[in-house]
Structure formats: structure tokens, C-alpha cells
Design an enzyme around this catalytic site. Structure first.
Site, PDB file in Angstrom:
ATOM      1  N   SER A 145     -29.247 -37.276 -21.174  1.00  0.00           N
ATOM      2  CA  SER A 145     -28.241 -36.056 -21.354  1.00  0.00           C
ATOM      3  C   SER A 145     -27.685 -36.292 -22.549  1.00  0.00           C
ATOM      4  O   SER A 145     -27.240 -37.421 -23.120  1.00  0.00           O
ATOM      5  CB  SER A 145     -27.342 -36.225 -20.145  1.00  0.00           C
ATOM      6  OG  SER A 145     -26.236 -35.201 -20.229  1.00  0.00           O
ATOM      7  N   TYR A 159     -21.687 -40.225 -14.233  1.00  0.00           N
ATOM      8  CA  TYR A 159     -22.951 -39.583 -14.648  1.00  0.00           C
ATOM      9  C   TYR A 159     -23.414 -39.859 -16.051  1.00  0.00           C
ATOM     10  O   TYR A 159     -24.523 -40.194 -16.445  1.00  0.00           O
ATOM     11  CB  TYR A 159     -22.876 -37.920 -14.598  1.00  0.00           C
ATOM     12  CG  TYR A 159     -24.007 -37.281 -14.824  1.00  0.00           C
ATOM     13  CD1 TYR A 159     -25.023 -37.215 -14.296  1.00  0.00           C
ATOM     14  CD2 TYR A 159     -23.857 -36.528 -16.139  1.00  0.00           C
ATOM     15  CE1 TYR A 159     -26.177 -36.271 -14.876  1.00  0.00           C
ATOM     16  CE2 TYR A 159     -24.951 -35.911 -16.627  1.00  0.00           C
ATOM     17  CZ  TYR A 159     -26.219 -35.888 -15.929  1.00  0.00           C
ATOM     18  OH  TYR A 159     -27.070 -34.981 -16.493  1.00  0.00           O
TER      19      TYR A 159
HETATM   20  P1  NAP Z   1     -31.482 -29.524 -10.390  1.00  0.00           P
HETATM   21  O1  NAP Z   1     -31.703 -27.900 -10.725  1.00  0.00           O
HETATM   22  O2  NAP Z   1     -30.126 -29.824  -9.815  1.00  0.00           O
HETATM   23  O3  NAP Z   1     -32.784 -30.249  -9.967  1.00  0.00           O
HETATM   24  C1  NAP Z   1     -32.800 -31.488  -9.591  1.00  0.00           C
HETATM   25  C2  NAP Z   1     -34.106 -31.865  -8.893  1.00  0.00           C
HETATM   26  O4  NAP Z   1     -33.887 -33.314  -8.551  1.00  0.00           O
HETATM   27  C3  NAP Z   1     -34.348 -31.249  -7.788  1.00  0.00           C
HETATM   28  O5  NAP Z   1     -35.747 -31.181  -7.588  1.00  0.00           O
HETATM   29  C4  NAP Z   1     -33.821 -32.420  -6.346  1.00  0.00           C
HETATM   30  O6  NAP Z   1     -34.964 -32.097  -5.439  1.00  0.00           O
HETATM   31  C5  NAP Z   1     -34.419 -33.491  -7.077  1.00  0.00           C
HETATM   32  N1  NAP Z   1     -33.625 -34.585  -6.665  1.00  0.00           N
HETATM   33  C6  NAP Z   1     -32.393 -34.957  -6.399  1.00  0.00           C
HETATM   34  N2  NAP Z   1     -32.016 -36.177  -6.167  1.00  0.00           N
HETATM   35  C7  NAP Z   1     -33.386 -36.636  -5.761  1.00  0.00           C
HETATM   36  C8  NAP Z   1     -33.766 -37.902  -5.625  1.00  0.00           C
HETATM   37  N3  NAP Z   1     -32.831 -38.884  -4.814  1.00  0.00           N
HETATM   38  N4  NAP Z   1     -35.295 -38.149  -5.330  1.00  0.00           N
HETATM   39  C9  NAP Z   1     -35.962 -37.416  -5.844  1.00  0.00           C
HETATM   40  N5  NAP Z   1     -35.681 -35.976  -6.252  1.00  0.00           N
HETATM   41  C10 NAP Z   1     -34.402 -35.839  -6.310  1.00  0.00           C
HETATM   42  O7  NAP Z   1     -31.234 -30.380 -11.781  1.00  0.00           O
HETATM   43  P2  NAP Z   1     -31.808 -29.999 -13.516  1.00  0.00           P
HETATM   44  O8  NAP Z   1     -30.675 -29.286 -14.084  1.00  0.00           O
HETATM   45  O9  NAP Z   1     -33.064 -29.324 -13.623  1.00  0.00           O
HETATM   46  O10 NAP Z   1     -31.784 -31.433 -14.108  1.00  0.00           O
HETATM   47  C11 NAP Z   1     -32.809 -32.070 -14.055  1.00  0.00           C
HETATM   48  C12 NAP Z   1     -32.474 -33.400 -15.014  1.00  0.00           C
HETATM   49  O11 NAP Z   1     -32.013 -32.911 -16.256  1.00  0.00           O
HETATM   50  C13 NAP Z   1     -31.455 -34.341 -14.466  1.00  0.00           C
HETATM   51  O12 NAP Z   1     -31.852 -35.739 -14.618  1.00  0.00           O
HETATM   52  C14 NAP Z   1     -30.328 -33.939 -15.123  1.00  0.00           C
HETATM   53  O13 NAP Z   1     -29.538 -34.849 -15.128  1.00  0.00           O
HETATM   54  C15 NAP Z   1     -30.803 -33.567 -16.442  1.00  0.00           C
HETATM   55  N6  NAP Z   1     -29.832 -32.843 -17.293  1.00  0.00           N
HETATM   56  C16 NAP Z   1     -29.634 -31.632 -16.782  1.00  0.00           C
HETATM   57  C17 NAP Z   1     -28.811 -30.848 -17.513  1.00  0.00           C
HETATM   58  C18 NAP Z   1     -28.432 -29.472 -17.478  1.00  0.00           C
HETATM   59  O14 NAP Z   1     -27.380 -28.953 -17.969  1.00  0.00           O
HETATM   60  N7  NAP Z   1     -28.922 -28.691 -16.528  1.00  0.00           N
HETATM   61  C19 NAP Z   1     -28.133 -31.181 -18.737  1.00  0.00           C
HETATM   62  C20 NAP Z   1     -28.502 -32.629 -19.131  1.00  0.00           C
HETATM   63  C21 NAP Z   1     -29.370 -33.403 -18.535  1.00  0.00           C
HETATM   64  P3  NAP Z   1     -34.456 -31.255  -4.047  1.00  0.00           P
HETATM   65  O15 NAP Z   1     -34.148 -29.840  -4.713  1.00  0.00           O
HETATM   66  O16 NAP Z   1     -35.526 -31.290  -3.156  1.00  0.00           O
HETATM   67  O17 NAP Z   1     -33.133 -31.843  -3.731  1.00  0.00           O
END
Ligand code: NAP
Length: 250
Positions: A145, A159
Site C-alpha cells: 500500500s 495497517y
Molecule cells: P476488499 O474489497 O475489502 O476485499 C478483501 C478481500 O480479502 C475479500 O475477498 C475478502 O474475502 C478477503 N479476505 C479478508 N480477510 C481474509 C483472510 N483472513 N483470508 C483470506 N481472505 C481474506 O479489499 P481491496 O480493497 O480489494 O484490497 C485488496 C488488497 O489491496 C488488500 O491487501 C489491501 O490492503 C490492499 N490495498 C487496498 C487499497 C484500497 O484503497 N482499496 C489501497 C492500498 C492497498 P471475503 O469477502 O470472503 O471476506
């Protein structure tokens, strides 16, 4: 036979976008998720409907036993020796809080999912992909991130710190396995429009932040997926140990 890619946290958001793009570009995809059976099932059906090869695996990546069982199930379904890629994407945030108000359980969960989960999955992937273990190579992309450069004060320093560990994990592991046919890189997304913000109690975070961002907009999950799939591909054959900002200049 299509090369096999495992994407953690692929039921929605960046993981689901990566699965969709990777399937379109010729990968067979194993989708991991934590809770949402219906969303994972629907994505598998969608990918199969488009001619893709896909299966979903429910497992909490922070639990080493569940990770081992998931990889065994993937071997059994797709065939052992087929894994060529891993995207350590599963990640969580929590509600905004100061460090002096964070419960121990919260900080432990933050590191357990965001850091330890990536370690357990990388270990299992290396046991299958590294030439040292009889594999034929592959690529790992860790989803870090832009928070690692900012620290997220007053929001979630836990985080940001966990993602900082992912940056260092990427640098070290990339060099450790550089002669073994395995490349290891990270993407560092900025503010991306997904449901993760709602899970941190700020459903409008992306829209609110947009005017302050250099490009004056949040990114999309697909824009991050494009960079992940490129890093996995042979087009990135001389890229390892890179931390690629996908943050619209943030
Ligand atoms: P998201 O929409 O909240 O999706 C999270 C995913 O992770 C879901 O599929 C969830 O599954 C799964 N998950 C959560 N806990 C888990 C666990 N313990 N074991 C296995 N799977 C798990 O998140 P996103 O925004 O797509 O983010 C994806 C990645 O990008 C993350 O690492 C996040 O930190 C990073 N990121 C995101 C942003 C942003 O602005 N969105 C920015 C920087 C970095 P369920 O739905 O089944 O619970």
C-alpha cells in the site's frame, strides 16, 4: 495447459479484478476468500462462462493449517506442479484509531492477516515453484500500500506498518530466490474504490479523498489488476524486488 495462478482475497475488489484479467490473459485461476461463499462462487461461474478455468477455496490466510490444506486441495484439483503465480492480495483495515487506543487483538489480527498470511502462502508457493524444490519457476506479487510511505496517522498506523513489513518481505524474498526462477514484486496501491473502506467504517473514503489526490480521482480495482498481471507475466521477466506505486501520483 494454462499456467495456474492463486489469488488470495479474490471474492471482490482488487483480487476479483485481478482474477478476471488474469483469466482473460490465459491463466487458470484459484480464488481464495475468507467468508463470502456466494461472491466467490459467482466469480468462478462468471470466469468459467467466459471459457476460463477457475475454482474457489475458502481459507483464512492467517491460519497456517488452513493455508496448507488449501494448497493441497489446489494440487488435487488442478494437478500438482502447475502453480506458476501467487498474488498475496488478502488484506484488511480497521476503523480509524490512534495507536494509544488500539486493542492488542486488533494489532495482532492486522499483522496475522496482512503479513503472516503472505508468508504462509509464499512458503507454499515456493515449495511448488522454486527450482530448488523441483519446480520450474514462477512469480509472486504482494499487494502492499502507499500507506507504507505515509504511515496513516490517526487512521491505521497498524495497517501501514503491516504493509511496511510486506515491502521488506518483498525486497528480501526477491533476492533470496532470484536464482531459483521465481520473481517477487509488490504493488503499492493508493486510494482505490473498493469495499475495503466500508469495512473500515468509511464507505465514502475514496470519494472524499479524491479532490486531494494529484489526479483528483481514486483508482479502480482494474487499474491495480493491470499492474499485477503485468508483473506476473513474462513481459516483466527482468523485474524482481520492485515496489510499484499504483497510486495516481499520491
Ligand atoms: P476488499 O474489497 O475489502 O476485499 C478483501 C478481500 O480479502 C475479500 O475477498 C475478502 O474475502 C478477503 N479476505 C479478508 N480477510 C481474509 C483472510 N483472513 N483470508 C483470506 N481472505 C481474506 O479489499 P481491496 O480493497 O480489494 O484490497 C485488496 C488488497 O489491496 C488488500 O491487501 C489491501 O490492503 C490492499 N490495498 C487496498 C487499497 C484500497 O484503497 N482499496 C489501497 C492500498 C492497498 P471475503 O469477502 O470472503 O471476506
Amino acid at each position: 495447459m494454462k499456467p495456474l495462478l492463486l489469488i488470495t482475497g479474490a471474492s471482490r475488489g482488487i483480487g476479483a479484478a485481478t482474477a478476471t484479467l488474469a483469466a482473460r490473459q490465459g491463466w487458470a485461476v484459484a480464488l481464495n476468500y475468507a467468508r463470502d461463499d456466494a461472491a466467490a462462487r459467482a466469480l468462478v461461474e462468471h470466469l468459467r462462462g467466459g471459457g476460463g478455468e477457475a475454482e474457489a477455496y475458502r481459507a483464512d490466510v492467517s491460519d497456517d493449517a488452513q493455508v496448507r490444506a488449501m494448497f493441497a486441495a489446489i494440487d488435487a484439483h488442478f494437478g500438482a506442479g502447475r502453480l506458476r503465480g501467487l498474488v498475496n492480495n488478502a488484506g484488511v483495515v480497521d476503523v480509524a484509531a490512534r495507536v494509544d487506543a488500539m486493542p492488542v487483538e486488533r494489532v495482532q489480527r492486522m499483522f496475522a492477516i496482512n503479513v503472516f498470511g503472505s508468508f504462509w502462502c509464499a512458503r507454499e508457493a515456493l515449495l511448488r515453484m522454486s527450482r530448488v524444490h523441483g519446480g520450474t519457476g514462477g512469480a509472486i506479487v504482494n499487494v502492499s500500500s502507499a500507506a507504507t510511505r505515509i504511515g496513516s496517522p490517526g487512521q491505521y498506523v497498524d495497517y501501514a506498518s503491516a504493509k511496511g513489513a510486506i515491502d521488506t518481505f518483498t525486497l528480501g524474498l526477491a533476492r533470496e530466490v532470484a536464482t531459483e526462477g521465481v520473481r517477487v514484486n509488490a504493488v503499492r496501491p493508493g486510494i482505490i474504490d473498493t469495499e475495503i473502506h466500508a469495512s473500515g467504517g468509511q464507505p465514502d473514503r475514496a470519494a472524499r479523498a479524491a479532490p486531494q489526490l494529484p489526479m483528483q480521482r481514486a483508482g479502480s480495482a482494474d487499474e491495480v489488476a493491470q499492474s499485477i498481471v503485468w508483473l506476473l507475466s513474462d513481459a516483466a521477466s527482468y523485474v524482481t524486488g520492485a515496489l510499484l506505486d499504483v497510486s495516481g501520483g499520491r
